[in-house]
Design a protein around this motif. Structure first.
Motif, mmCIF file in Angstrom:
data_model
loop_
_atom_site.group_PDB
_atom_site.id
_atom_site.type_symbol
_atom_site.label_atom_id
_atom_site.label_comp_id
_atom_site.label_asym_id
_atom_site.label_seq_id
_atom_site.Cartn_x
_atom_site.Cartn_y
_atom_site.Cartn_z
ATOM 1 N N ILE A 98 0.878 -1.165 0.000
ATOM 2 C CA ILE A 98 0.000 0.000 0.000
ATOM 3 C C ILE A 98 0.919 1.218 0.000
ATOM 4 O O ILE A 98 1.762 1.353 0.887
ATOM 5 N N THR A 99 0.775 2.073 -0.991
ATOM 6 C CA THR A 99 1.633 3.243 -1.080
ATOM 7 C C THR A 99 0.812 4.497 -1.346
ATOM 8 O O THR A 99 -0.171 4.448 -2.070
ATOM 9 N N VAL A 100 1.229 5.589 -0.707
ATOM 10 C CA VAL A 100 0.571 6.870 -0.919
ATOM 11 C C VAL A 100 1.280 7.564 -2.069
ATOM 12 O O VAL A 100 2.483 7.801 -2.006
ATOM 13 N N GLY A 101 0.562 7.829 -3.137
ATOM 14 C CA GLY A 101 1.141 8.500 -4.295
ATOM 15 C C GLY A 101 1.351 7.557 -5.458
ATOM 16 O O GLY A 101 1.606 6.369 -5.286
ATOM 17 N N LYS A 102 1.209 8.094 -6.624
ATOM 18 C CA LYS A 102 1.402 7.346 -7.871
ATOM 19 C C LYS A 102 2.870 7.399 -8.278
ATOM 20 O O LYS A 102 3.595 8.312 -7.896
ATOM 21 N N ILE A 103 3.282 6.443 -9.083
ATOM 22 C CA ILE A 103 4.639 6.446 -9.615
ATOM 23 C C ILE A 103 4.659 7.344 -10.848
ATOM 24 O O ILE A 103 4.007 7.051 -11.844
ATOM 25 N N GLU A 106 -2.022 1.811 -5.069
ATOM 26 C CA GLU A 106 -1.538 3.190 -5.031
ATOM 27 C C GLU A 106 -2.690 4.095 -4.608
ATOM 28 O O GLU A 106 -3.707 4.172 -5.291
ATOM 29 N N LEU A 107 -2.515 4.772 -3.480
ATOM 30 C CA LEU A 107 -3.541 5.657 -2.952
ATOM 31 C C LEU A 107 -3.220 7.107 -3.303
ATOM 32 O O LEU A 107 -2.072 7.464 -3.536
ATOM 33 N N LYS A 108 -4.244 7.922 -3.297
ATOM 34 C CA LYS A 108 -4.107 9.328 -3.654
ATOM 35 C C LYS A 108 -3.259 10.077 -2.626
ATOM 36 O O LYS A 108 -3.404 9.870 -1.419
ATOM 37 N N GLU A 109 -2.389 10.962 -3.124
ATOM 38 C CA GLU A 109 -1.597 11.808 -2.239
ATOM 39 C C GLU A 109 -2.498 12.806 -1.523
ATOM 40 O O GLU A 109 -3.477 13.280 -2.086
ATOM 41 N N VAL A 110 -2.126 13.132 -0.298
ATOM 42 C CA VAL A 110 -2.892 14.077 0.509
ATOM 43 C C VAL A 110 -2.245 15.457 0.396
ATOM 44 O O VAL A 110 -1.042 15.602 0.582
ATOM 45 N N LYS A 111 -3.035 16.431 0.072
ATOM 46 C CA LYS A 111 -2.570 17.827 -0.015
ATOM 47 C C LYS A 111 -3.243 18.612 1.105
ATOM 48 O O LYS A 111 -4.447 18.836 1.068
ATOM 49 N N ILE A 123 3.811 2.147 2.593
ATOM 50 C CA ILE A 123 4.736 3.252 2.330
ATOM 51 C C ILE A 123 3.924 4.534 2.378
ATOM 52 O O ILE A 123 2.976 4.704 1.609
ATOM 53 N N THR A 124 4.284 5.434 3.295
ATOM 54 C CA THR A 124 3.551 6.690 3.427
ATOM 55 C C THR A 124 4.225 7.797 2.612
ATOM 56 O O THR A 124 5.249 7.571 1.975
ATOM 57 N N GLY A 125 3.648 8.981 2.688
ATOM 58 C CA GLY A 125 4.163 10.135 1.963
ATOM 59 C C GLY A 125 5.384 10.739 2.633
ATOM 60 O O GLY A 125 5.963 10.190 3.571
ATOM 61 N N ALA A 126 5.749 11.927 2.171
ATOM 62 C CA ALA A 126 6.992 12.599 2.555
ATOM 63 C C ALA A 126 7.126 12.886 4.048
ATOM 64 O O ALA A 126 8.237 12.939 4.574
ATOM 65 N N PHE A 127 6.019 13.057 4.758
ATOM 66 C CA PHE A 127 6.098 13.405 6.175
ATOM 67 C C PHE A 127 6.078 12.196 7.093
ATOM 68 O O PHE A 127 6.124 12.331 8.308
ATOM 69 N N GLY A 128 6.016 11.016 6.525
ATOM 70 C CA GLY A 128 6.033 9.810 7.328
ATOM 71 C C GLY A 128 4.665 9.466 7.888
ATOM 72 O O GLY A 128 3.681 10.143 7.624
ATOM 73 N N PRO A 129 4.616 8.401 8.690
ATOM 74 C CA PRO A 129 3.333 7.910 9.211
ATOM 75 C C PRO A 129 2.907 8.618 10.486
ATOM 76 O O PRO A 129 3.719 9.182 11.214
ATOM 77 N N SER A 130 1.631 8.526 10.768
ATOM 78 C CA SER A 130 1.101 8.997 12.054
ATOM 79 C C SER A 130 1.474 7.969 13.127
ATOM 80 O O SER A 130 1.790 6.814 12.821
ATOM 81 N N ASP A 131 1.430 8.400 14.371
ATOM 82 C CA ASP A 131 1.688 7.471 15.480
ATOM 83 C C ASP A 131 0.668 6.340 15.478
ATOM 84 O O ASP A 131 0.993 5.200 15.808
ATOM 85 N N GLU A 132 -0.559 6.648 15.099
ATOM 86 C CA GLU A 132 -1.617 5.638 15.049
ATOM 87 C C GLU A 132 -1.295 4.549 14.021
ATOM 88 O O GLU A 132 -1.493 3.365 14.270
ATOM 89 N N LEU A 133 -0.750 4.947 12.872
ATOM 90 C CA LEU A 133 -0.368 3.970 11.863
ATOM 91 C C LEU A 133 0.799 3.130 12.363
ATOM 92 O O LEU A 133 0.799 1.908 12.220
#
Length: 146
Positions: A6-11, A34-39, A94-104
């Motif tokens: 499971i990855t956040v963001g498209k290649i 591939e999941l949608k990036e969060v803005k 695999i999370t986005g640029a800021f890394g995972p939440s503590d909950e994840l």
């Protein structure tokens, strides 16, 4: 072994995408979501929203492995041996640029580092798919070039 990533963001990088596609053909029982990036405006909000989009895909019946540079490092053979210890399907996150939440982080069975260095999520995805391919080679007794 069954694998899911499971990855956040498209290649977006075409050459990495091509390499990943080639490796995917060689790996049985393998899927990439591939999941949608969060803005959003703040890092905390991004982490929270990413967790919310990842959460429906977190399967408690799977062995969930979160990729994070501060996680545990393995060489390829150790990685294979670690994965062999579970009889559950294996799911990587695999999370986005800021890394995972503590909950994840707390929702995962293992936090894995591919390296202490920082990579884009696309590069991390490629390196992970390469290691999954090598794990499959170990599993099937197929030699690969070191």
């Amino acid at each position: 072994m069954h694998f899911k990533i499971i990855t956040v963001g498209k290649i977006k990088n075409k050459s990495l995408s091509s390499e990943i596609d080639e490796l995917k053909k060689r790996i049985s029982r393998f899927k990439i979501i591939e999941l949608k990036e969060v803005k959003e405006k703040t890092e905390d909000l991004i982490k929270r929203k990413e967790f919310e989009i990842i959460k429906p895909y977190l399967d408690k019946s799977c062995f969930n492995i979160l990729l994070l540079e501060s996680g545990k490092e393995f060489d390829t053979k150790e990685f294979y041996n670690k994965l062999k210890t579970t009889n559950r399907p294996i799911q990587f996150i695999i999370t986005g640029a800021f890394g995972p939440s503590d909950e994840l982080k707390s929702s995962c069975d293992l936090i894995l580092s591919l390296s202490k260095m920082t990579f884009t999520h696309e590069q991390a995805l490629y390196m992970l798919v390469e290691q999954v391919y090598r794990v499959q080679c170990f599993e099937k007794g197929i030699p690969y070039t070191k």
